[in-house]
Design a protein around this motif. Sequence first.
Motif, PDB file in Angstrom:
ATOM      1  N   LEU A   1      92.894  50.200  17.890  1.00 59.00           N
ATOM      2  CA  LEU A   1      92.143  50.571  16.680  1.00 59.00           C
ATOM      3  C   LEU A   1      91.903  52.075  16.638  1.00 59.00           C
ATOM      4  CD1 LEU A   1      89.616  47.585  16.572  1.00 59.00           C
ATOM      5  CD2 LEU A   1      91.456  48.039  14.925  1.00 59.00           C
ATOM      6  N   GLU A   2      91.585  52.639  17.803  1.00 63.37           N
ATOM      7  CA  GLU A   2      91.347  54.084  17.887  1.00 63.37           C
ATOM      8  C   GLU A   2      92.622  54.863  17.558  1.00 63.37           C
ATOM      9  OE1 GLU A   2      89.546  57.598  18.152  1.00 63.37           O
ATOM     10  OE2 GLU A   2      88.519  55.654  18.145  1.00 63.37           O
ATOM     11  N   LYS A   3      93.758  54.428  18.113  1.00 64.22           N
ATOM     12  CA  LYS A   3      95.042  55.087  17.842  1.00 64.22           C
ATOM     13  C   LYS A   3      95.387  55.004  16.345  1.00 64.22           C
ATOM     14  CE  LYS A   3      96.505  56.138  22.104  1.00 64.22           C
ATOM     15  NZ  LYS A   3      96.751  57.528  22.528  1.00 64.22           N
ATOM     16  N   LEU A   4      95.126  53.847  15.739  1.00 59.35           N
ATOM     17  CA  LEU A   4      95.428  53.661  14.305  1.00 59.35           C
ATOM     18  C   LEU A   4      94.522  54.547  13.450  1.00 59.35           C
ATOM     19  CD1 LEU A   4      96.043  49.803  14.334  1.00 59.35           C
ATOM     20  CD2 LEU A   4      97.758  51.576  13.853  1.00 59.35           C
ATOM     21  N   ARG A   5      93.254  54.665  13.846  1.00 59.99           N
ATOM     22  CA  ARG A   5      92.314  55.548  13.109  1.00 59.99           C
ATOM     23  C   ARG A   5      92.788  56.996  13.179  1.00 59.99           C
ATOM     24  NH1 ARG A   5      88.083  51.956  14.809  1.00 59.99           N
ATOM     25  NH2 ARG A   5      87.838  53.088  16.772  1.00 59.99           N
ATOM     26  N   GLN A   6      93.223  57.382  14.388  1.00 61.62           N
ATOM     27  CA  GLN A   6      93.697  58.771  14.564  1.00 61.62           C
ATOM     28  C   GLN A   6      94.918  59.057  13.695  1.00 61.62           C
ATOM     29  OE1 GLN A   6      94.370  59.147  18.778  1.00 61.62           O
ATOM     30  NE2 GLN A   6      92.189  59.263  19.282  1.00 61.62           N
TER      31      GLN A   6
ATOM     32  N   TYR B   1     102.243  48.615  22.978  1.00 56.28           N
ATOM     33  CA  TYR B   1     101.317  49.748  23.148  1.00 56.28           C
ATOM     34  C   TYR B   1     102.016  50.929  23.816  1.00 56.28           C
ATOM     35  CZ  TYR B   1      97.085  52.363  24.228  1.00 56.28           C
ATOM     36  OH  TYR B   1      96.143  53.352  24.294  1.00 56.28           O
ATOM     37  N   GLN B   2     102.801  50.633  24.863  1.00 57.66           N
ATOM     38  CA  GLN B   2     103.471  51.712  25.600  1.00 57.66           C
ATOM     39  C   GLN B   2     104.595  52.356  24.790  1.00 57.66           C
ATOM     40  OE1 GLN B   2     104.607  50.360  29.553  1.00 57.66           O
ATOM     41  NE2 GLN B   2     102.519  49.803  30.083  1.00 57.66           N
ATOM     42  N   THR B   3     105.037  51.673  23.740  1.00 55.45           N
ATOM     43  CA  THR B   3     106.086  52.257  22.882  1.00 55.45           C
ATOM     44  C   THR B   3     105.490  52.730  21.545  1.00 55.45           C
ATOM     45  OG1 THR B   3     106.640  49.994  22.184  1.00 55.45           O
ATOM     46  CG2 THR B   3     107.991  50.967  23.914  1.00 55.45           C
ATOM     47  N   ASN B   4     104.157  52.895  21.533  1.00 57.45           N
ATOM     48  CA  ASN B   4     103.423  53.474  20.384  1.00 57.45           C
ATOM     49  C   ASN B   4     103.481  52.629  19.112  1.00 57.45           C
ATOM     50  OD1 ASN B   4     102.935  55.678  22.104  1.00 57.45           O
ATOM     51  ND2 ASN B   4     104.836  56.669  21.453  1.00 57.45           N
ATOM     52  N   ASN B   5     103.719  51.335  19.267  1.00 55.10           N
ATOM     53  CA  ASN B   5     103.694  50.420  18.111  1.00 55.10           C
ATOM     54  C   ASN B   5     102.320  49.739  18.070  1.00 55.10           C
ATOM     55  OD1 ASN B   5     106.495  50.642  17.105  1.00 55.10           O
ATOM     56  ND2 ASN B   5     106.994  49.899  19.149  1.00 55.10           N
ATOM     57  N   TYR B   6     101.329  50.482  17.569  1.00 50.11           N
ATOM     58  CA  TYR B   6      99.936  50.053  17.747  1.00 50.11           C
ATOM     59  C   TYR B   6      99.550  48.872  16.860  1.00 50.11           C
ATOM     60  CZ  TYR B   6      99.880  54.388  20.339  1.00 50.11           C
ATOM     61  OH  TYR B   6     100.174  55.369  21.240  1.00 50.11           O
ATOM     62  N   GLU B   7     100.137  48.765  15.675  1.00 52.66           N
ATOM     63  CA  GLU B   7      99.790  47.619  14.810  1.00 52.66           C
ATOM     64  C   GLU B   7     100.285  46.315  15.426  1.00 52.66           C
ATOM     65  OE1 GLU B   7     100.516  47.731  10.625  1.00 52.66           O
ATOM     66  OE2 GLU B   7      99.632  49.734  10.429  1.00 52.66           O
ATOM     67  N   GLU B   8     101.517  46.335  15.927  1.00 48.95           N
ATOM     68  CA  GLU B   8     102.062  45.135  16.581  1.00 48.95           C
ATOM     69  C   GLU B   8     101.272  44.818  17.850  1.00 48.95           C
ATOM     70  OE1 GLU B   8     103.747  47.719  15.538  1.00 48.95           O
ATOM     71  OE2 GLU B   8     105.588  47.118  14.481  1.00 48.95           O
ATOM     72  N   ALA B   9     100.910  45.857  18.596  1.00 48.97           N
ATOM     73  CA  ALA B   9     100.119  45.658  19.824  1.00 48.97           C
ATOM     74  C   ALA B   9      98.775  45.044  19.490  1.00 48.97           C
ATOM     75  CB  ALA B   9      99.933  46.990  20.545  1.00 48.97           C
TER      76      ALA B   9
END
Length: 343
Positions: A334-339, A290-298
Amino acid sequence: MSSPSISLCMIVKDEADFIEQCLKSVQKIVQEIIIVDTGSTDKTIDICKKYNATVFSYAWNDHFAEARNFALSKATGNWILWLDADEELETGHEQLLMEVLKNSTTTMYLMPVMNYYGESFPVDWEKAFIYYQPRLFQNHKGIQFYNRIHETPIFPNPHDSSYTTDYLEIPIHHYGYIDKLTTKRNKAERNLQLIQEEYKNPNHSPWIEYHLANEYYRRGDYNKAFDYLNESIFRFLLNGIKPPSILYRLKYGILVDTNSLDNALEGIEKAIALYPDYVDLHFLRGLIFYQTNNYEEALACFEKCLELGEHNSKYLILKGTGSFKAEHYKQLCLEKLRQSQKQ
C-alpha cells in the motif's frame, strides 16, 4: 467405559538438557513411559527414572523406525503417544484429551507440531513452521513405524476403511531445529548420512530426495537442494502420485530466498492450481510480485493470504503467512502504491 491408558514411547540418547521438560509436560496424561535408550552417557536415564519410566537399552543400528517399533513392542497402554526429547506437549489440554479418547473410535490422531527455528534460546514464538503429524494412535492395531529416518507410523493395510484418522488440536512444541541445538548435537551430519544411506536403496521413496533437499537447504547449498527437489517431484509423477505440497513450498522458497525469479511466477501458478488453499504458496507468489515491483498483484496475493489464514491441517505452514507477515507486506505494498501515485 474405562478411562483410556496412554503409553509414551521415546527413543533417546544424551538428552539430559531437554528430557525433563518433555516428561513433565505429559506426566498428567500418560500412565506408562517407555524409554528406549541408545547409549546415553549423561544423566538422561536418571531423569527418566525420576518419572517412573521403564528404560530399555538398545543397540543403535542407524534405523529410527526399528528403534521406535522396539518401543512399541514394550508398551501396554490402549494408546501410544510418541515424542522426541526436544519436544513438549502443550499443557492445559488434559481434560480435552481424556474426553476425546474416552469415546473415540478413531485409530490415529494427527497433532500440530510447532517446529521452532532461529539461532538460539529463548525461542521466538513467532518463528515456527506448523505441521500436523500422526503422533497418537491405538495400540495393538498392527501400526508400525517405517523409514530409516523421518520415520512415520503406518497402518498395516492403508486401504482398510476400518483404520481412521482425525485431528487433535493439542500442540507439540519442537525445539530441535534451533541452530545452537543442531550444531551441538551434530544432528545435521547424522541426518544427511542416514538419508544418503537410504538413497542408495534402488526402491527408495521419492520422499528421500525431498529430505536430501531439505538438509542441503539448511546448509545453504541451494543448487543441490533445488536439484534434489526437482528429482523428487519427477519421481512422484513417475509413480503416478501428485507431488506433495511441501515440495513446492521448499522449491519456490529457495527461488525467493536466492532472488532467482526468472520463470518462478509461471511455476508457482501451476503449484497453486494443484493446491489452491495453501497459504504459503500464495505468500511466496506475493513475494515474487513484490520483489519484481508488481505491487498491485502482490497486494492481491497478501490479501488472499489473510483471507485463507494459517490454520489448515493439510499443509506445512510458516507462522505469519496468513496473519502478521502477510499484513506486514500488505502495508508495504500500500505504501509503495501511494508513493507511485504521488509521482
